[in-house]
Scaffold this motif. Structure first.
Motif, mmCIF file in Angstrom:
data_model
loop_
_atom_site.group_PDB
_atom_site.id
_atom_site.type_symbol
_atom_site.label_atom_id
_atom_site.label_comp_id
_atom_site.label_asym_id
_atom_site.label_seq_id
_atom_site.Cartn_x
_atom_site.Cartn_y
_atom_site.Cartn_z
ATOM 1 N N GLY A 259 -55.471 -12.687 44.131
ATOM 2 C CA GLY A 259 -56.095 -11.617 43.357
ATOM 3 C C GLY A 259 -55.504 -10.249 43.583
ATOM 4 O O GLY A 259 -55.802 -9.316 42.842
ATOM 5 N N SER A 260 -54.669 -10.098 44.619
ATOM 6 C CA SER A 260 -54.080 -8.785 44.904
ATOM 7 C C SER A 260 -52.628 -8.702 44.460
ATOM 8 O O SER A 260 -51.956 -7.717 44.736
ATOM 9 C CB SER A 260 -54.173 -8.486 46.408
ATOM 10 O OG SER A 260 -53.362 -9.378 47.143
ATOM 11 N N ARG A 261 -52.141 -9.706 43.747
ATOM 12 C CA ARG A 261 -50.747 -9.712 43.325
ATOM 13 C C ARG A 261 -50.617 -9.201 41.884
ATOM 14 O O ARG A 261 -51.352 -9.612 40.999
ATOM 15 C CB ARG A 261 -50.166 -11.128 43.416
ATOM 16 C CG ARG A 261 -50.209 -11.692 44.828
ATOM 17 C CD ARG A 261 -49.593 -13.064 44.893
ATOM 18 N NE ARG A 261 -49.752 -13.653 46.223
ATOM 19 C CZ ARG A 261 -49.232 -14.809 46.599
ATOM 20 N NH1 ARG A 261 -48.525 -15.527 45.730
ATOM 21 N NH2 ARG A 261 -49.414 -15.269 47.820
ATOM 22 N N ARG A 262 -49.638 -8.315 41.693
ATOM 23 C CA ARG A 262 -49.372 -7.814 40.345
ATOM 24 C C ARG A 262 -48.616 -8.857 39.529
ATOM 25 O O ARG A 262 -48.861 -9.054 38.350
ATOM 26 C CB ARG A 262 -48.577 -6.506 40.419
ATOM 27 C CG ARG A 262 -48.582 -5.707 39.128
ATOM 28 C CD ARG A 262 -47.739 -4.441 39.279
ATOM 29 N NE ARG A 262 -48.240 -3.587 40.336
ATOM 30 C CZ ARG A 262 -49.143 -2.635 40.154
ATOM 31 N NH1 ARG A 262 -49.652 -2.433 38.968
ATOM 32 N NH2 ARG A 262 -49.540 -1.884 41.168
ATOM 33 N N LEU A 263 -47.651 -9.534 40.160
ATOM 34 C CA LEU A 263 -46.933 -10.639 39.530
ATOM 35 C C LEU A 263 -47.636 -11.935 39.910
ATOM 36 O O LEU A 263 -47.784 -12.231 41.097
ATOM 37 C CB LEU A 263 -45.484 -10.708 40.033
ATOM 38 C CG LEU A 263 -44.458 -9.767 39.428
ATOM 39 C CD1 LEU A 263 -43.125 -9.946 40.154
ATOM 40 C CD2 LEU A 263 -44.270 -10.036 37.943
ATOM 41 N N THR A 264 -48.059 -12.720 38.925
ATOM 42 C CA THR A 264 -48.801 -13.930 39.246
ATOM 43 C C THR A 264 -48.086 -15.207 38.820
ATOM 44 O O THR A 264 -48.426 -16.282 39.318
ATOM 45 C CB THR A 264 -50.196 -13.899 38.599
ATOM 46 O OG1 THR A 264 -50.064 -13.693 37.185
ATOM 47 C CG2 THR A 264 -51.029 -12.766 39.190
ATOM 48 N N ALA A 265 -47.105 -15.131 37.920
ATOM 49 C CA ALA A 265 -46.395 -16.348 37.512
ATOM 50 C C ALA A 265 -45.064 -15.979 36.874
ATOM 51 O O ALA A 265 -44.935 -14.941 36.216
ATOM 52 C CB ALA A 265 -47.240 -17.174 36.540
#
Length: 346
Positions: A259-265
């Motif tokens: 939940g704290s990542r700007r890039l998720t995939a």
């Protein structure tokens, strides 16, 4: 009338380093981010290459002073009762710009208000304020408990920022180790990791086997890292391209909550790349490959600000040739994805 409280917490975060095109380095920094109402505060702000004052590499006395300041036990460092929440990850100089806020008491509680981007002693809230962010009213005991827990070693520490490179010490792994050390990630090289004790292996956040390591040695390494109690991430080198391997290592070291990542995939086909972003921010997408003479080639596919959601980015003609890898970067994370279906070669 009782105030509407926002929840306050802390969690480990990272500003990823990079090997720059001009041969310079962007330093890797681990820090503790503020979590407001369950979401990292840094993601609420416009995309920033910045870290909080609660860096992981601070001496205990400095960390103690910064925690005490946020608890208003010390005088504010800036006029108007303002405190720095995020600053330059390279030098922490106010001249590079910083996010500042007024912190004040309300009885036993704490309030953060008037968020702003500040580059000098005084701030123009009309021009540089983060309008729509805050004010936040925090319940005093919970606020104090979260901050003072830092002095006792909580929240959970980031994984070890050291990497074990397995293979010949000369050539590629020596260059990779130098690049990792240049951005602040410790790197050791060994030809034999199979007999290393579990506790020593767990001193590394990740391990990488070099591309020239013979298969019998690879099998022994896989068996060693498969032992009960070994938590280190083991990976094989994707391709003999130093900036690509740096990105691969950085992704393996990233244990931040999803939940704290700007890039998720990040996924890729020879025709297009698909990137998923959780919050607005600058995204850089680079393609890496080896040409027919085994020379490293790179191509910038994107360097732009993307909004939240999934983005499909066409890959132009000539980007994917043979075995190609894509690296997506933001200030807080790195993702690597292979594109293996290309058939044309130069």
């Amino acid at each position: 009338m009782s105030p509407a409280y926002a929840t306050f917490g802390l969690e480990p975060a990272t500003r990823v380093g990079a090997v720059l095109a001009d041969g310079g380095y962007q330093v890797h920094r681990d820090f503790v981010d503020f979590v407001v109402d369950g979401r990292p505060l840094l993601l609420r702000l416009s995309d920033l290459d910045a870290v909080s004052p609660l860096a992981a590499d601070l001496p205990p006395a400095v960390l103690d002073a910064r925690v005490r300041a946020l608890l208003l036990e010390d005088e504010p460092p800036l006029p108007g009762g303002r405190f720095v929440l995020y600053g330059c990850p390279e030098c922490a100089d106010l001249g590079c710009g910083a996010v500042t806020v007024v912190i004040e008491r309300d009885g036993d509680d704490f309030r953060w208000r008037d968020f702003a981007w500040q580059t000098g002693e005084h701030v123009d809230l009309e021009r540089d304020g983060y309008h729509g962010t805050g004010p936040f009213h925090f319940h005093g005991p919970a606020y104090r408990a979260a901050l003072t827990a830092l002095l006792d070693g909580a929240p959970a520490a980031a994984p070890p920022r050291r990497v074990l490179l397995i293979g010949p010490r000369v050539g590629l792994l020596a260059k990779l180790a130098a690049a990792l050390r240049g951005i602040g990630i410790g790197a050791d090289i060994t030809l034999d990791a199979a007999t290393v004790p579990t506790e020593e292996l767990n001193g590394y956040g990740a391990a990488l086997t070099g591309p020239t390591l013979p298969e019998p040695e690879r099998a022994a390494v896989r068996e060693a890292f498969g032992r009960p109690g070994v938590d280190t991430v083991l990976m094989a080198a994707s391709a003999p391209i130093v900036p690509l391997l740096v990105a691969q290592v950085q992704q393996a070291l990233d244990r931040s909550p999803a939940g704290s990542r700007r890039l998720t995939a990040l996924t890729a086909t020879p025709e297009a790349a698909e990137i998923e972003v959780s919050a607005p921010g600058r995204v850089q997408l680079t393609a890496y490959r080896l040409d027919r003479l085994r020379r490293a080639r790179s191509h910038t596919v994107l360097d732009a600000t993307l909004g939240p959601g999934r983005h499909c980015l066409p890959l132009g003609a000539g980007v994917v040739r043979g075995e190609t890898y894509l690296v997506a970067r933001t200030s807080g994370g790195v993702l690597v994805a292979p594109v293996r279906d290309g058939s044309a070669r130069d």
